[in-house]
Design an enzyme around this catalytic site. Structure first.
Site, PDB file in Angstrom:
ATOM      1  N   HIS A   1       0.705  -1.127  -0.104  1.00 37.76           N
ATOM      2  CA  HIS A   1       0.000  -0.035  -0.088  1.00 37.76           C
ATOM      3  C   HIS A   1       0.899   1.261  -0.065  1.00 37.76           C
ATOM      4  O   HIS A   1       0.201   2.421  -0.064  1.00 37.76           O
ATOM      5  CB  HIS A   1      -0.957   0.143   1.083  1.00 37.76           C
ATOM      6  CG  HIS A   1      -0.265   0.317   2.569  1.00 37.76           C
ATOM      7  ND1 HIS A   1       0.439  -0.528   3.028  1.00 37.76           N
ATOM      8  CD2 HIS A   1      -0.091   1.586   3.079  1.00 37.76           C
ATOM      9  CE1 HIS A   1       1.112   0.106   4.120  1.00 37.76           C
ATOM     10  NE2 HIS A   1       0.429   1.339   4.305  1.00 37.76           N
TER      11      HIS A   1
HETATM   12  C1  UD1 Z   1      -2.255   5.766   5.843  1.00 37.98           C
HETATM   13  C2  UD1 Z   1      -0.868   6.260   6.380  1.00 37.98           C
HETATM   14  C3  UD1 Z   1       0.003   5.163   6.352  1.00 37.98           C
HETATM   15  C4  UD1 Z   1      -0.426   3.561   6.877  1.00 37.98           C
HETATM   16  C5  UD1 Z   1      -1.512   3.528   6.150  1.00 37.98           C
HETATM   17  C6  UD1 Z   1      -2.246   2.245   6.756  1.00 37.98           C
HETATM   18  C7  UD1 Z   1      -0.469   8.749   6.421  1.00 37.98           C
HETATM   19  C8  UD1 Z   1       0.678   9.645   5.873  1.00 37.98           C
HETATM   20  N1  UD1 Z   1      -0.274   7.372   5.917  1.00 37.98           N
HETATM   21  O1  UD1 Z   1      -1.870   5.641   4.429  1.00 37.98           O
HETATM   22  O2  UD1 Z   1       1.332   5.457   7.082  1.00 37.98           O
HETATM   23  O3  UD1 Z   1       0.678   2.939   6.736  1.00 37.98           O
HETATM   24  O4  UD1 Z   1      -2.411   4.561   6.211  1.00 37.98           O
HETATM   25  O5  UD1 Z   1      -3.306   1.904   5.874  1.00 37.98           O
HETATM   26  O6  UD1 Z   1      -0.927   8.980   7.196  1.00 37.98           O
HETATM   27  N2  UD1 Z   1      -9.262   5.136   1.665  1.00 37.98           N
HETATM   28  C9  UD1 Z   1     -10.513   4.400   1.623  1.00 37.98           C
HETATM   29  N3  UD1 Z   1     -10.927   4.330   3.058  1.00 37.98           N
HETATM   30  C10 UD1 Z   1     -10.421   4.565   4.111  1.00 37.98           C
HETATM   31  C11 UD1 Z   1      -9.189   5.302   4.004  1.00 37.98           C
HETATM   32  C12 UD1 Z   1      -8.714   5.786   2.969  1.00 37.98           C
HETATM   33  O7  UD1 Z   1     -10.891   4.044   0.668  1.00 37.98           O
HETATM   34  O8  UD1 Z   1     -10.968   4.462   5.352  1.00 37.98           O
HETATM   35  C13 UD1 Z   1      -8.723   5.531   0.388  1.00 37.98           C
HETATM   36  C14 UD1 Z   1      -9.017   7.071   0.126  1.00 37.98           C
HETATM   37  O9  UD1 Z   1      -9.265   6.987  -1.145  1.00 37.98           O
HETATM   38  C15 UD1 Z   1      -7.560   7.590   0.164  1.00 37.98           C
HETATM   39  C16 UD1 Z   1      -6.471   6.315   0.015  1.00 37.98           C
HETATM   40  O10 UD1 Z   1      -7.434   5.044   0.323  1.00 37.98           O
HETATM   41  O11 UD1 Z   1      -7.205   8.612  -0.733  1.00 37.98           O
HETATM   42  C17 UD1 Z   1      -5.255   6.529   0.847  1.00 37.98           C
HETATM   43  O12 UD1 Z   1      -5.689   6.650   2.178  1.00 37.98           O
HETATM   44  P1  UD1 Z   1      -4.763   7.394   3.214  1.00 37.98           P
HETATM   45  O13 UD1 Z   1      -5.258   7.615   4.500  1.00 37.98           O
HETATM   46  O14 UD1 Z   1      -4.492   8.822   2.577  1.00 37.98           O
HETATM   47  O15 UD1 Z   1      -3.418   6.953   3.097  1.00 37.98           O
HETATM   48  P2  UD1 Z   1      -3.191   5.404   3.427  1.00 37.98           P
HETATM   49  O16 UD1 Z   1      -2.324   4.855   1.991  1.00 37.98           O
HETATM   50  O17 UD1 Z   1      -4.130   4.422   3.921  1.00 37.98           O
END
Ligand code: UD1
Length: 363
Positions: A207
């Site tokens: 991820h």
């Molecule tokens: C975040 C953390 C990362 C951690 C990871 C675990 C930061 C900078 N990054 O990254 O350190 O390892 O979480 O998962 O804090 N999304 C969903 N549902 C959710 C949350 C996110 O669909 O509940 C999607 C959204 O489209 C979002 C993308 O996933 O844009 C990425 O989510 P985001 O929280 O920005 O970063 P992670 O890659 O999850």
């Protein structure tokens, strides 16, 4: 009575905060724990499910920030967390890990003059293109008390000029959750559901933006997986970020053809623990999984160029393989053939009692 706000935001926070809150509840004459969920992760399988499986109490406050750019997300957490701190007037705020919520809440506290402690302090990948590295560096600079998982983390902090009296080596908090739930995980039927109950299989998680948002890198990893899945089924619980880029890059058909590569929805804590604890091999770009596999003695290949957890390589079962297909497959086949050293040690203080040591230090 010490009122402590425990901050959670994203999936890797829940298994770190759960044992701390449970320990505070056991010492209810000393501690009043509050849980604040920033809402950085909001999907049921990335958030709610963890509360249930980890026996974490429902959050007292939910900030509901959701997904956004790093700046917007960090700012939203700060704006919404500040009034909570002002209202509750806690004796301590605990932040864990390295996600955006960690830094945002620490920054709110330091500006209000409220004491803040960082659990899992001192880890450094030395890769400043990684958003988590910036969160780690800055949180450690401003927090009052730094709880580290291992001595190498203490050294990193001292090298950055942080005085020894702010540092406490308490061990790895995630391992408290691992030991607590290992026996219960045997009740999970996930292996049977996936049809991998008997035979060998590998588990994959992916991820990191540097892997899944970069088409070329993702493609190289895919090339390696196409070879590995011909030898052993690879179970791949897919993070929402990764699901998105698979569609964007049009990798769906290619993955479909790789019959041994099995994409599934993200798993809850117990099912995932059951799954990886039975695996012959784990491939991952997660930080926490490098530590969990080290404790359980499962070969782990880290699909990154570096790690902020070098102790898992020095003492544990972790090998850093990057994204070069040949390097990945060579290491994977060596692990499956059992030709890598099986000697590994569990780092000191990764013993399931870290939460108690944190509470002792707070009082
Ligand atoms: C975040 C953390 C990362 C951690 C990871 C675990 C930061 C900078 N990054 O990254 O350190 O390892 O979480 O998962 O804090 N999304 C969903 N549902 C959710 C949350 C996110 O669909 O509940 C999607 C959204 O489209 C979002 C993308 O996933 O844009 C990425 O989510 P985001 O929280 O920005 O970063 P992670 O890659 O999850």
């Amino acid at each position: 009575m010490l009122k402590v706000i425990n901050v959670v935001g994203a999936r890797p926070n829940f298994m770190k905060v759960a044992p701390i809150v449970a320990a505070m509840k056991r010492r209810e004459r000393q501690f009043t724990p509050l849980v604040v969920h920033t809402g950085q992760h909001y999907d049921s399988m990335l958030s709610n499910a963890f509360f249930r499986y980890l026996e974490l109490p429902e959050p007292h406050v939910y900030l509901g920030v959701g997904s956004a750019s790093h700046a917007a997300q960090t700012a939203a957490v700060m704006e919404r967390f500040e009034p909570v701190v002002l209202k509750e007037q806690p004796g301590w705020v605990l932040v864990v890990g390295d996600v955006n919520s960690t830094l945002a809440c620490a920054l709110v506290c330091v500006k209000l003059g409220v004491k803040v402690a960082h659990v899992e302090a001192g880890l450094r990948s030395r890769d400043r293109t990684m958003p988590e590295e910036i969160n780690r560096l800055l949180t450690d600079q401003i927090a009052d008390l730094l709880f580290t998982p291992s001595r190498d983390a203490d050294e990193n902090l001292r090298a950055e000029g942080i005085p020894q009296e702010r540092i406490r080596c308490v061990g790895n908090i995630m391992i408290d959750s691992l030991f607590k739930h290992l026996a219960r995980a045997t009740e999970s039927t996930i292996r049977e559901q996936l049809g991998v109950g008997a035979g060998p299989y590998a588990v994959l998680t992916l991820h990191r933006p540097s892997n899944v948002d970069e088409r070329k890198t993702f493609e190289r990893i895919l090339e390696a997986l196409e070879q590995i899945e011909q030898r052993i089924p690879v179970i791949f619980p897919v993070h929402p970020r990764t699901r998105k880029t698979i569609a964007e890059f049009g990798f769906g058909a290619r993955i479909e053809r790789a019959k041994g590569l099995r994409l599934i929805e993200p798993l809850g804590y117990l099912d995932f623990l059951s799954l990886y604890s039975g695996a012959h091999l784990v491939l991952t770009d997660s930080g926490g999984i490098q530590e969990e596999t080290t404790v359980l003695g499962i070969p782990c290949l880290t699909l990154r160029e570096n790690t902020e957890r070098p102790i898992t390589v020095e003492m544990g079962t972790n090998t850093i393989v990057g994204s070069e297909p040949e390097k990945i497959t060579t290491a994977a086949f060596a692990a499956l053939d059992g030709s890598r050293s099986s000697s590994h040690r569990v780092p000191p203080l990764w013993d399931g009692h870290t939460a108690e040591r944190i509470l002792d230090a707070l009082t």
